[in-house]
Design a protein around this motif. Sequence first.
Motif, PDB file in Angstrom:
ATOM      1  N   ARG A   4      50.173   9.614  -6.370  1.00 11.01           N
ATOM      2  CA  ARG A   4      49.157   9.173  -7.323  1.00 11.01           C
ATOM      3  C   ARG A   4      49.299   9.898  -8.665  1.00 11.01           C
ATOM      4  O   ARG A   4      49.072   9.302  -9.725  1.00 11.01           O
ATOM      5  CB  ARG A   4      47.760   9.380  -6.735  1.00 11.01           C
ATOM      6  N   LYS A   5      49.655  11.162  -8.622  1.00  6.23           N
ATOM      7  CA  LYS A   5      49.868  11.875  -9.874  1.00  6.23           C
ATOM      8  C   LYS A   5      50.954  11.215 -10.705  1.00  6.23           C
ATOM      9  O   LYS A   5      50.852  11.108 -11.930  1.00  6.23           O
ATOM     10  CB  LYS A   5      50.222  13.332  -9.595  1.00  6.23           C
ATOM     11  N   ALA A   6      52.005  10.755 -10.046  1.00  5.12           N
ATOM     12  CA  ALA A   6      53.098  10.096 -10.757  1.00  5.12           C
ATOM     13  C   ALA A   6      52.656   8.758 -11.345  1.00  5.12           C
ATOM     14  O   ALA A   6      53.153   8.332 -12.391  1.00  5.12           O
ATOM     15  CB  ALA A   6      54.285   9.892  -9.823  1.00  5.12           C
ATOM     16  N   ARG A   7      51.721   8.088 -10.684  1.00  6.23           N
ATOM     17  CA  ARG A   7      51.218   6.793 -11.178  1.00  6.23           C
ATOM     18  C   ARG A   7      50.340   6.960 -12.408  1.00  6.23           C
ATOM     19  O   ARG A   7      50.413   6.199 -13.364  1.00  6.23           O
ATOM     20  CB  ARG A   7      50.455   6.094 -10.052  1.00  6.23           C
ATOM     21  N   GLY A   8      49.427   7.950 -12.395  1.00  3.78           N
ATOM     22  CA  GLY A   8      48.685   8.325 -13.588  1.00  3.78           C
ATOM     23  C   GLY A   8      47.536   7.438 -14.005  1.00  3.78           C
ATOM     24  O   GLY A   8      47.226   7.325 -15.193  1.00  3.78           O
ATOM     25  N   LEU A   9      46.822   6.819 -13.056  1.00  3.51           N
ATOM     26  CA  LEU A   9      45.669   5.996 -13.396  1.00  3.51           C
ATOM     27  C   LEU A   9      44.368   6.809 -13.340  1.00  3.51           C
ATOM     28  O   LEU A   9      44.293   7.841 -12.674  1.00  3.51           O
ATOM     29  CB  LEU A   9      45.556   4.818 -12.428  1.00  3.51           C
ATOM     30  N   ILE A  52      35.503   6.715  -2.951  1.00  3.16           N
ATOM     31  CA  ILE A  52      36.691   6.870  -2.114  1.00  3.16           C
ATOM     32  C   ILE A  52      37.445   5.547  -2.149  1.00  3.16           C
ATOM     33  O   ILE A  52      36.926   4.517  -1.725  1.00  3.16           O
ATOM     34  CB  ILE A  52      36.315   7.211  -0.660  1.00  3.16           C
ATOM     35  N   GLY A  53      38.662   5.575  -2.687  1.00  3.77           N
ATOM     36  CA  GLY A  53      39.431   4.347  -2.808  1.00  3.77           C
ATOM     37  C   GLY A  53      40.883   4.617  -3.119  1.00  3.77           C
ATOM     38  O   GLY A  53      41.487   5.551  -2.566  1.00  3.77           O
ATOM     39  N   ASP A  54      41.441   3.838  -4.046  1.00  6.81           N
ATOM     40  CA  ASP A  54      42.875   3.879  -4.311  1.00  6.81           C
ATOM     41  C   ASP A  54      43.259   4.636  -5.579  1.00  6.81           C
ATOM     42  O   ASP A  54      44.419   4.601  -5.996  1.00  6.81           O
ATOM     43  CB  ASP A  54      43.415   2.448  -4.407  1.00  6.81           C
ATOM     44  N   VAL A  55      42.304   5.312  -6.209  1.00 10.90           N
ATOM     45  CA  VAL A  55      42.585   6.118  -7.396  1.00 10.90           C
ATOM     46  C   VAL A  55      42.004   7.511  -7.184  1.00 10.90           C
ATOM     47  O   VAL A  55      40.897   7.656  -6.658  1.00 10.90           O
ATOM     48  CB  VAL A  55      41.986   5.485  -8.668  1.00 10.90           C
ATOM     49  N   GLY A  56      42.730   8.531  -7.595  1.00  9.43           N
ATOM     50  CA  GLY A  56      42.226   9.895  -7.504  1.00  9.43           C
ATOM     51  C   GLY A  56      42.364  10.495  -6.123  1.00  9.43           C
ATOM     52  O   GLY A  56      43.114  10.022  -5.275  1.00  9.43           O
ATOM     53  N   LYS A  57      41.586  11.557  -5.883  1.00  7.11           N
ATOM     54  CA  LYS A  57      41.686  12.255  -4.608  1.00  7.11           C
ATOM     55  C   LYS A  57      40.974  11.501  -3.510  1.00  7.11           C
ATOM     56  O   LYS A  57      40.148  10.601  -3.764  1.00  7.11           O
ATOM     57  CB  LYS A  57      41.123  13.668  -4.736  1.00  7.11           C
ATOM     58  N   THR A  58      41.271  11.851  -2.285  1.00  6.44           N
ATOM     59  CA  THR A  58      40.753  11.128  -1.127  1.00  6.44           C
ATOM     60  C   THR A  58      39.748  11.952  -0.324  1.00  6.44           C
ATOM     61  O   THR A  58      39.464  11.620   0.824  1.00  6.44           O
ATOM     62  CB  THR A  58      41.911  10.708  -0.202  1.00  6.44           C
ATOM     63  N   THR A  59      39.188  12.998  -0.941  1.00  2.00           N
ATOM     64  CA  THR A  59      38.176  13.807  -0.267  1.00  2.00           C
ATOM     65  C   THR A  59      36.912  12.977  -0.068  1.00  2.00           C
ATOM     66  O   THR A  59      36.424  12.341  -1.010  1.00  2.00           O
ATOM     67  CB  THR A  59      37.843  15.059  -1.088  1.00  2.00           C
ATOM     68  N   ASP A  77      40.538  10.240 -11.042  1.00  8.31           N
ATOM     69  CA  ASP A  77      41.758  10.443 -11.819  1.00  8.31           C
ATOM     70  C   ASP A  77      42.903  10.757 -10.863  1.00  8.31           C
ATOM     71  O   ASP A  77      42.781  11.638 -10.001  1.00  8.31           O
ATOM     72  CB  ASP A  77      41.564  11.594 -12.805  1.00  8.31           C
ATOM     73  N   ASP A  78      44.002  10.031 -11.028  1.00 13.13           N
ATOM     74  CA  ASP A  78      45.172  10.284 -10.180  1.00 13.13           C
ATOM     75  C   ASP A  78      45.707  11.701 -10.331  1.00 13.13           C
ATOM     76  O   ASP A  78      46.420  12.192  -9.448  1.00 13.13           O
ATOM     77  CB  ASP A  78      46.289   9.291 -10.517  1.00 13.13           C
ATOM     78  N   ALA A  79      45.378  12.359 -11.437  1.00  9.89           N
ATOM     79  CA  ALA A  79      45.829  13.740 -11.621  1.00  9.89           C
ATOM     80  C   ALA A  79      45.282  14.667 -10.541  1.00  9.89           C
ATOM     81  O   ALA A  79      45.842  15.742 -10.302  1.00  9.89           O
ATOM     82  CB  ALA A  79      45.403  14.245 -13.000  1.00  9.89           C
ATOM     83  N   ASN A  80      44.199  14.250  -9.878  1.00 15.91           N
ATOM     84  CA  ASN A  80      43.604  15.052  -8.804  1.00 15.91           C
ATOM     85  C   ASN A  80      44.029  14.582  -7.419  1.00 15.91           C
ATOM     86  O   ASN A  80      43.550  15.115  -6.415  1.00 15.91           O
ATOM     87  CB  ASN A  80      42.074  14.987  -8.895  1.00 15.91           C
TER      88      ASN A  80
END
Length: 228
Positions: free
Chosen positions: A84-89, A34-41, A76-79
Amino acid sequence: MRYLASFLFVLIFMTSATSQTYEVGLMLGGSNYIGDVGKTTYIAPNDIAVGAIGKWNRSKRHAFRASFLYAEFNADDANGDERRKARGLSLSNSVKELSAGLEFNFWDWYLYDGTPQFTPYLYTGVTVFNYGAKAIDVNDDSVIKTYENRWNFAIPMVVGIKKTLGRRFVLGAEIGARYTFTDNLDGSNPGEGFEQNKFGNLDNNDWYVFTGITLSYTWGRIPCLCAF
């Protein structure tokens, strides 16, 4: 695997010289960060986590516990959300942790009268872990890379349930979050030389979560419960 083998060897050697009740076993499940990339679940295991666990059941209500855990995680930012999706990391990392502390049983846990035992429990203590420190590649701002292996500390917060399987085995299921003392499992807050690559919320440290089962073998004569 050498960390796991070393942990089991030391644990068995130490307990062979005592006469109290012990458990030794394995942990298997999934992990997520849980952090600054991907989903926040918060609880969303998507990678493997394996380890070993040992306990000294000092009384009906508490046990001293030590464990080793290896956990991988990918994000993955895609999730994530639209920003975050726009950032794409995206990133991959892993941790190797050693933890020791106190496990508290909500109900009496007594393994000697031959009756089935069951109880919820809580665990906390101190965790030290090794991880790959991350940073965005200065030559490609879409790539997060590892630049150094580091050690850090975390506070484990675990809730679980456990029950006996016959007289010698204990099956448990637990969810455990680790609050780390780093904000760089994901490259969002790297160290010296990478200040220009910081991103995300720099006021919150990262977490990682283990969700899974434990299976342990128990042995030892009835302990004296007259002292701590």
